[in-house]
Design an enzyme around this catalytic site. Structure first.
Site, PDB file in Angstrom:
ATOM      1  N   PHE A 124      -0.890   2.515   1.878  1.00 18.53           N
ATOM      2  CA  PHE A 124      -2.312   2.190   1.685  1.00 18.53           C
ATOM      3  C   PHE A 124      -2.393   0.672   1.518  1.00 18.53           C
ATOM      4  O   PHE A 124      -1.841   0.108   0.568  1.00 18.53           O
ATOM      5  CB  PHE A 124      -2.766   2.902   0.418  1.00 18.53           C
ATOM      6  CG  PHE A 124      -4.161   2.622  -0.072  1.00 18.53           C
ATOM      7  CD1 PHE A 124      -5.245   3.318   0.442  1.00 18.53           C
ATOM      8  CD2 PHE A 124      -4.392   1.706  -1.094  1.00 18.53           C
ATOM      9  CE1 PHE A 124      -6.534   3.105  -0.052  1.00 18.53           C
ATOM     10  CE2 PHE A 124      -5.677   1.494  -1.590  1.00 18.53           C
ATOM     11  CZ  PHE A 124      -6.745   2.193  -1.062  1.00 18.53           C
ATOM     12  N   GLY A 125      -3.060   0.003   2.453  1.00 20.67           N
ATOM     13  CA  GLY A 125      -3.015  -1.455   2.474  1.00 20.67           C
ATOM     14  C   GLY A 125      -4.312  -2.115   2.074  1.00 20.67           C
ATOM     15  O   GLY A 125      -5.165  -2.413   2.925  1.00 20.67           O
ATOM     16  N   SER A 133      -7.967  -7.497  -7.406  1.00 22.30           N
ATOM     17  CA  SER A 133      -9.133  -6.758  -7.932  1.00 22.30           C
ATOM     18  C   SER A 133     -10.347  -6.999  -7.038  1.00 22.30           C
ATOM     19  O   SER A 133     -11.172  -6.115  -6.825  1.00 22.30           O
ATOM     20  CB  SER A 133      -9.463  -7.241  -9.350  1.00 22.30           C
ATOM     21  OG  SER A 133      -8.353  -7.105 -10.184  1.00 22.30           O
ATOM     22  N   THR A 159       3.182   0.146  -1.754  1.00 18.72           N
ATOM     23  CA  THR A 159       4.135   1.227  -2.022  1.00 18.72           C
ATOM     24  C   THR A 159       4.417   1.996  -0.730  1.00 18.72           C
ATOM     25  O   THR A 159       3.505   2.216   0.072  1.00 18.72           O
ATOM     26  CB  THR A 159       3.547   2.179  -3.098  1.00 18.72           C
ATOM     27  OG1 THR A 159       3.140   1.391  -4.222  1.00 18.72           O
ATOM     28  CG2 THR A 159       4.567   3.209  -3.550  1.00 18.72           C
ATOM     29  N   GLU A 367      -3.932   0.047  -9.040  1.00 15.78           N
ATOM     30  CA  GLU A 367      -5.126   0.867  -8.737  1.00 15.78           C
ATOM     31  C   GLU A 367      -6.252   0.636  -9.747  1.00 15.78           C
ATOM     32  O   GLU A 367      -6.890   1.575 -10.215  1.00 15.78           O
ATOM     33  CB  GLU A 367      -4.752   2.342  -8.645  1.00 15.78           C
ATOM     34  CG  GLU A 367      -3.767   2.563  -7.511  1.00 15.78           C
ATOM     35  CD  GLU A 367      -3.583   4.008  -7.169  1.00 15.78           C
ATOM     36  OE1 GLU A 367      -4.568   4.752  -7.165  1.00 15.78           O
ATOM     37  OE2 GLU A 367      -2.437   4.375  -6.863  1.00 15.78           O
TER      38      GLU A 367
HETATM   39  C1  FAD Z   1       4.604  -1.855  -7.890  1.00 14.13           C
HETATM   40  C2  FAD Z   1       3.231  -2.049  -7.318  1.00 14.13           C
HETATM   41  C3  FAD Z   1       2.774  -1.198  -6.328  1.00 14.13           C
HETATM   42  C4  FAD Z   1       1.509  -1.397  -5.746  1.00 14.13           C
HETATM   43  N1  FAD Z   1       1.107  -0.579  -4.707  1.00 14.13           N
HETATM   44  C5  FAD Z   1      -0.018  -0.904  -4.018  1.00 14.13           C
HETATM   45  C6  FAD Z   1      -0.365  -0.198  -2.815  1.00 14.13           C
HETATM   46  O1  FAD Z   1       0.326   0.763  -2.411  1.00 14.13           O
HETATM   47  N2  FAD Z   1      -1.452  -0.597  -2.109  1.00 14.13           N
HETATM   48  C7  FAD Z   1      -2.237  -1.649  -2.509  1.00 14.13           C
HETATM   49  O2  FAD Z   1      -3.199  -1.966  -1.812  1.00 14.13           O
HETATM   50  N3  FAD Z   1      -1.949  -2.333  -3.659  1.00 14.13           N
HETATM   51  C8  FAD Z   1      -0.856  -1.991  -4.409  1.00 14.13           C
HETATM   52  N4  FAD Z   1      -0.531  -2.690  -5.557  1.00 14.13           N
HETATM   53  C9  FAD Z   1      -1.406  -3.802  -5.983  1.00 14.13           C
HETATM   54  C10 FAD Z   1      -2.262  -3.455  -7.193  1.00 14.13           C
HETATM   55  O3  FAD Z   1      -3.193  -2.461  -6.883  1.00 14.13           O
HETATM   56  C11 FAD Z   1      -2.925  -4.788  -7.662  1.00 14.13           C
HETATM   57  O4  FAD Z   1      -1.867  -5.502  -8.297  1.00 14.13           O
HETATM   58  C12 FAD Z   1      -4.076  -4.581  -8.596  1.00 14.13           C
HETATM   59  O5  FAD Z   1      -5.172  -4.060  -7.900  1.00 14.13           O
HETATM   60  C13 FAD Z   1      -4.520  -5.887  -9.294  1.00 14.13           C
HETATM   61  O6  FAD Z   1      -4.619  -6.952  -8.419  1.00 14.13           O
HETATM   62  P1  FAD Z   1      -3.848  -8.329  -8.732  1.00 14.13           P
HETATM   63  O7  FAD Z   1      -2.456  -7.987  -9.122  1.00 14.13           O
HETATM   64  O8  FAD Z   1      -4.035  -9.224  -7.583  1.00 14.13           O
HETATM   65  O9  FAD Z   1      -4.538  -8.921 -10.033  1.00 14.13           O
HETATM   66  P2  FAD Z   1      -5.869  -9.836 -10.091  1.00 14.13           P
HETATM   67  O10 FAD Z   1      -6.993  -9.143  -9.447  1.00 14.13           O
HETATM   68  O11 FAD Z   1      -5.545 -11.209  -9.646  1.00 14.13           O
HETATM   69  O12 FAD Z   1      -6.113  -9.863 -11.662  1.00 14.13           O
HETATM   70  C14 FAD Z   1      -5.433 -10.719 -12.567  1.00 14.13           C
HETATM   71  C15 FAD Z   1      -6.041 -10.524 -13.950  1.00 14.13           C
HETATM   72  O13 FAD Z   1      -7.426 -10.911 -13.911  1.00 14.13           O
HETATM   73  C16 FAD Z   1      -8.223  -9.845 -14.374  1.00 14.13           C
HETATM   74  N5  FAD Z   1      -9.500  -9.813 -13.629  1.00 14.13           N
HETATM   75  C17 FAD Z   1      -9.694  -9.925 -12.278  1.00 14.13           C
HETATM   76  N6  FAD Z   1     -10.997  -9.812 -11.985  1.00 14.13           N
HETATM   77  C18 FAD Z   1     -11.640  -9.610 -13.150  1.00 14.13           C
HETATM   78  C19 FAD Z   1     -13.009  -9.396 -13.522  1.00 14.13           C
HETATM   79  N7  FAD Z   1     -13.987  -9.333 -12.603  1.00 14.13           N
HETATM   80  N8  FAD Z   1     -13.305  -9.228 -14.831  1.00 14.13           N
HETATM   81  C20 FAD Z   1     -12.341  -9.261 -15.770  1.00 14.13           C
HETATM   82  N9  FAD Z   1     -11.028  -9.449 -15.495  1.00 14.13           N
HETATM   83  C21 FAD Z   1     -10.680  -9.617 -14.213  1.00 14.13           C
HETATM   84  C22 FAD Z   1      -7.395  -8.587 -14.092  1.00 14.13           C
HETATM   85  O14 FAD Z   1      -7.828  -7.513 -14.903  1.00 14.13           O
HETATM   86  C23 FAD Z   1      -6.001  -9.080 -14.419  1.00 14.13           C
HETATM   87  O15 FAD Z   1      -5.776  -9.013 -15.797  1.00 14.13           O
HETATM   88  C24 FAD Z   1       0.689  -2.468  -6.195  1.00 14.13           C
HETATM   89  C25 FAD Z   1       1.142  -3.307  -7.224  1.00 14.13           C
HETATM   90  C26 FAD Z   1       2.393  -3.118  -7.772  1.00 14.13           C
HETATM   91  C27 FAD Z   1       2.878  -4.079  -8.833  1.00 14.13           C
END
Ligand code: FAD
Length: 384
Positions: A124-125, A133, A159, A367
């Site tokens: 899922f990309g 986020s 993943t 997620e």
């Molecule tokens: C092992 C692993 C597997 C994963 N698998 C997948 C997958 O299969 N497919 C996929 O698409 N993704 C996947 N992900 C990605 C995961 O879904 C994202 O890491 C997650 O959605 C958060 O995005 P980010 O890490 O870029 O954090 P960011 O969005 O950059 O957030 C950083 C911080 O800022 C805060 N923040 C951001 N916006 C706001 C707001 N509006 N208000 C308050 N706080 C805010 C967040 O809560 C967080 O604390 C995976 C991640 C990991 C580590």
């Protein structure tokens, strides 16, 4: 006591997955984590057990079981190893679900059998370097030319993307401009053997070290126009609705992890003698165990209720977000206290509680971070 929401078949499935997890997964979990190995052998066994096609209808090679059955399977794997739970959760709820829910008959015929009985995993990309986020900020593009989508860009932290078992990905891409600086987002199915498609494995990670996490790159990747999933411009809707279901899986991982950590803490506190008594007989430790059991009970009720709503075609987005938020946070508290009960022994690499403590951390990020989930729940409450 029997759970009132579960029937005999759910209980049987729980027993079957628990036996598999204890016999096949537990003995390998430490080694896979320590050496960062995604085990195709173990994944094949999970395919053979039907754990990677639980909700798909039998017409497409699935088991045709309900959401609760799927959640119980994830919970039971997570009770022993978060990595194997992550592998089946990502495939079922993020890989298969959007195709099963939004695919045309032709797409389902073409893609689902290889993901149910063909032993291929599907990814899922959504996430990109500049779109976490804020997934509407997708930068990967897909342009329609001569009846084919030409895709360019990359996705990270995905993943089930980089092992030899990965069959491809459902990718969110920008397909146009909706005006007022809004991107037209659409979802496209991409087979891994398409020219211009390449992957990298991410091995340097804190948690889920026995699961496959990676990056995928699209360099003029061309797929047929018919690979568009759902309607053009409906990408964000499809991906976000898919995440509602995905959140139930993360909640199940939190619940299973909390249950496993609690059991380890209970057992250790019963046999560890200090001051001539098992440490569980000190009131502070017995209260910690009582708090853990209470939180697990609450988490299970909340999660199973959300599953019940989904299985009964009622809206479940708010409850799924609440269950994901709550279980991921109590699993941190429980893993932390369970480690504390183990004392120094809990800090050692050969103690599974150390792995549980690390594996828990992703549950508050993947997620939907806890901050975003509070936002989602507030919106369900009508707060803008
Ligand atoms: C092992 C692993 C597997 C994963 N698998 C997948 C997958 O299969 N497919 C996929 O698409 N993704 C996947 N992900 C990605 C995961 O879904 C994202 O890491 C997650 O959605 C958060 O995005 P980010 O890490 O870029 O954090 P960011 O969005 O950059 O957030 C950083 C911080 O800022 C805060 N923040 C951001 N916006 C706001 C707001 N509006 N208000 C308050 N706080 C805010 C967040 O809560 C967080 O604390 C995976 C991640 C990991 C580590």
């Amino acid at each position: 006591m029997k759970d009132p929401l579960l029937n005999e078949k759910h209980e049987q499935l729980r027993q079957q997955v628990r036996e598999f997890a204890e016999k096949e997964v537990k003995p390998l979990a430490h080694k896979l984590d320590e050496e960062v190995i995604f085990s195709a052998e173990l994944t094949n066994k999970m395919f053979d057990m039907g754990l990677l096609r639980i909700n798909v209808s039998q017409e497409y090679g699935g088991l045709g079981l309900d959401t609760l059955s799927y959640i119980i399977a994830v919970e039971e794997l997570a009770r022993v190893d978060g990595s194997q739970a992550a592998t089946i959760a990502a495939h079922n709820s993020l890989g298969i679900a959007p195709i099963a829910n939004y695919g045309t008959k032709e797409q389902k015929d073409r893609f689902l059998p290889k993901l149910t009985t063909g032993k291929q995993l599907w990814a899922f990309g959504l996430t990109e370097p500049n779109a976490g986020s804020d997934s509407n900020n997708t930068e990967t593009t897909a342009e329609l030319a001569d009846g084919r989508w030409v895709i360019n860009g990359k996705k990270i932290y995905i993943t089930n993307i980089s092992s030899s078992m990965s069959g491809g990905i459902t990718v969110q891409a920008v397909t146009g401009d909706m005006g007022e600086r809004r991107k037209e987002l659409s979802v496209i199915l991409v087979d891994r053997d398409t020219p211009g498609y390449s992957v990298e494995t991410i091995t340097s990670k804190m948690m889920w070290r026995g699961a496959d996490t990676g990056r995928v790159f699209f360099d003029d990747v061309k797929v047929p126009e018919e690979n568009l999933l759902g309607e053009r411009g409906q990408g964000a809707k499809i991906m976000l609705a898919t995440l509602d279901g995905g959140r139930l899986s993360i909640a199940a991982m939190g619940l299973g992890l909390a249950q496993g950590a609690f059991e380890m803490a209970f057992e250790y506190a019963s046999k560890r003698i200090q001051f001539g008594r098992p440490i569980r007989s000190f009131q502070i430790n017995s209260f910690k165990l009582a708090d853990m059991a209470t939180k697990i009970e609450l988490a299970r009720n909340l999660l199973y209720k959300a599953c019940w709503l989904k299985d009964n075609q009622q809206s479940f987005g708010k409850e799924a977000a609440m269950a994901k938020l709550y279980t991921s946070e109590i699993s941190r508290e429980i893993a932390n206290e369970a480690l504390q009960i183990h004392g120094a022994h809990g800090l050692m690499k050969d103690n599974p509680i150390e792995r549980f403590y690390r594996d828990q951390r992703i549950l508050e990020i993947g997620e939907g971070t806890s901050e975003i989930l509070r936002l989602v729940i507030a919106r369900h409450l009508g707060i803008r």
